[in-house]
Motif scaffolding. Structure first.
Motif: not given
Length: 405
Positions: A205, A211, A238, A240, A242, A247
Motif C-alpha cells: 500500500w 510503515d 495496525y 492489514f 490482505t 487497515h
C-alpha cells in the motif's frame, strides 16, 4: 515530540544501540577480568538452554548484520545488514535486506549460509524482513525503495550522549519473490533468484508516514505492523487484512508501540511499548478481537503487560508452542544486552523469566524456527578484528535445549 521520539528509539527498530558497537561501557566479561576473576565460557553457561552454536555471518562480508528470521520450512533466512566497505572507505549508513540459503549437515544442523543475495534496491533503507507462511518464496520488509531524504545518522550520538533512530517517512511495507521453483525431471528444486531475474519490491500500500516492522499471521491473511502517522508522530500498531484490503488500528496508546508478531495460533500479538514515557521499553501481549463469522480482526480484546521494570525490554518473539516469548533486555546493563525468555500465558503479575545467553557484549533479536528446534539471534560474541574498537554484530544460531522459563 520528534526529539523525544527519536531519543527513546534507541532500541525500537533494531539494534541501533548495539549492532554497530555504539554502546559505551565495559562488557561483563571484561569486568570480570579486570577484577582478577577469569571470565566464564559462554558455551558452558548457555549449555542448559542452547548448544551447537554456529556463526552465520562474518565481518569480512558484513560490517554488521542482524534481525534474522527463518523461512517456514527452515531452508532460508532473511536478514538486514550493512556490507563491509572497501579498504579506506566508510561503510554505508543504511541497512540493505538479504536472503540466503541455510546450509545444514547430514544431521540437519545449520553450518552456514550460501547464496547470499541482496533483495532491496541499492541505496534504500530497509528493516524487518519476514517470509510469507504459505506462499513459498514471498517476503515482506520495510523499505524506502530509494535513498531516504534524511541523512542524519542513527545510533549512539557521542556529542549528546543520546540514542537516535530515524523513521523515514518514505518507508513502506513492500513485497517481492525471492525463490524460483524449477522442475528437474521428476524432482522440484528451489533456487534463489539471480538479481537480473528477480522481481522488484513493490509496496503493498502507499501512504504518507513510516510503515514497517511487519510480520504475517500464520495463515498469511494478516500483516501486523508499526505506523508513524506524519500528523501525530506517534508510532502505533495496525493490522492489514490482505483479503479485504482493510487497515485496522490495534494499539494506539501514547508513546512508541512497535515490533509486533502474531502468536502461533493467531489469537494474540506481542510487542514492545514506551507508553510510560520513561525512555524504557516494556513487553506486552494482547488478545485479538476476531469476528467469528468472517475471521476478520476487529481490534484488541484485552492487553497484558509482561514486564514493568527499569530496563529496556524489546524484540519479543513467540516460541512455536505459544506459551512463552524470547526477548532482548538491558537487565545486565546497556553494555551487555542479553536474550531472556518470559512466560506469556500465565496471569502472574511478575511472569517467570529465564536468561538464555551469557556472552559479553550484545545478544538480542532472537527468533525460533517453525519447530522451535533452533534459535537465531544477533551477537557480538565473535570477537574483535584488528583495528576494531568493539566486535561487530553478526548472526548466530544454536540448537534449543530448553528455553522455557
Amino acid at each position: 515530540m520528534i526529539a523525544r521520539m527519536n531519543r527513546i528509539k534507541h532500541a525500537a527498530v533494531w539494534a541501533s544501540v548495539a549492532s554497530a558497537g555504539w554502546i559505551a561501557g565495559t562488557s561483563s566479561g571484561a569486568a570480570d577480568a579486570a577484577a582478577g576473576e577469569p571470565a566464564a565460557d559462554w558455551r558452558e553457561l548457555e549449555a542448559g538452554a542452547l548448544t551447537g552454536h554456529v556463526q552465520l555471518t562474518f565481518p569480512e562480508q558484513f560490517a554488521r548484520a542482524g534481525e534474522a528470521y527463518f523461512s517456514p520450512d527452515g531452508a532460508w533466512v532473511i536478514f538486514q545488514a550493512i556490507p563491509a566497505a572497501a579498504a579506506g572507505e566508510a561503510p554505508a549508513t543504511v541497512y540493505a535486506m538479504y536472503v540466503a540459503r541455510l546450509q545444514r549437515d547430514e544431521r540437519g544442523a545449520p553450518t552456514g549460509l550460501t547464496g547470499v543475495m541482496e533483495v532491496s534496491p541499492p541505496g534504500s533503507a530497509n528493516t524487518c524482513g519476514f517470509f510469507h507462511p504459505t506462499e513459498r518464496g514471498r517476503i515482506i520488509f520495510g523499505s524506502t525503495l530509494t535513498a531516504p531524504a534524511s541523512k542524519a545518522p542513527a545510533g549512539y550520538q557521542r556529542g549528546t550522549s543520546t540514542y537516535a533512530w530515524q523513521f523515514p517517512t518514505e518507508m513502506e511495507v513492500v513485497t517481492r519473490m525471492v525463490v524460483q521453483v524449477a522442475t528437474g525431471g521428476a524432482q522440484l528444486t528451489e533456487e534463489l533468484l539471480l538479481p537480473q531475474g528477480a522481481t522488484d519490491p513493490t509496496p503493498l500500500w502507499r501512504r504518507d508516514g513510516y510503515d514497517a516492522e511487519c510480520s504475517y499471521s500464520v495463515d498469511g491473511r494478516f500483516i501486523v505492523y508499526t505506523r508513524v502517522d506524519p500528523e501525530t508522530l506517534d508510532p502505533d500498531l495496525y493490522v492489514f487484512d490482505t483479503k479485504e484490503g482493510v487497515h485496522t488500528p490495534l494499539v494506539t496508546e501514547g508513546g512508541y508501540d512497535g515490533g509486533p508478531f502474531f502468536s502461533p495460533d493467531g489469537r494474540w500479538i506481542c510487542y514492545r511499548s514506551d507508553r510510560a514515557g520513561d525512555d524504557n521499553l516494556q513487553l506486552f501481549v494482547a488478545e485479538l478481537e476476531v469476528d467469528e463469522d468472517t475471521g476478520a480482526i476487529r481490534g484488541v480484546a484485552r492487553e497484558r503487560q509482561l514486564t514493568e521494570n527499569g530496563h529496556v525490554n524489546w524484540a519479543p518473539f513467540w516460541h512455536p508452542g505459544g506459551s512463552f516469548l524470547v526477548y532482548t533486555t538491558s537487565e545486565q546493563g546497556h553494555a551487555n544486552y542479553e536474550v531472556y525468555a518470559i512466560d506469556a500465558r500465565g496471569e502472574a503479575k511478575t511472569p517467570r523469566t529465564k536468561r538464555l545467553t551469557h556472552a559479553p557484549g550484545f545478544d538480542g533479536l532472537p527468533a525460533f524456527d517453525a519447530r522451535g528446534e533452533w534459535m537465531m539471534w544477533t551477537s557480538q560474541r565473535g570477537g574483535k578484528r584488528a583495528g576494531e574498537e568493539r566486535a561487530s554484530s553478526q548472526l548466530w544460531v544454536a540448537r534449543v535445549v530448553n528455553a522455557e522459563p
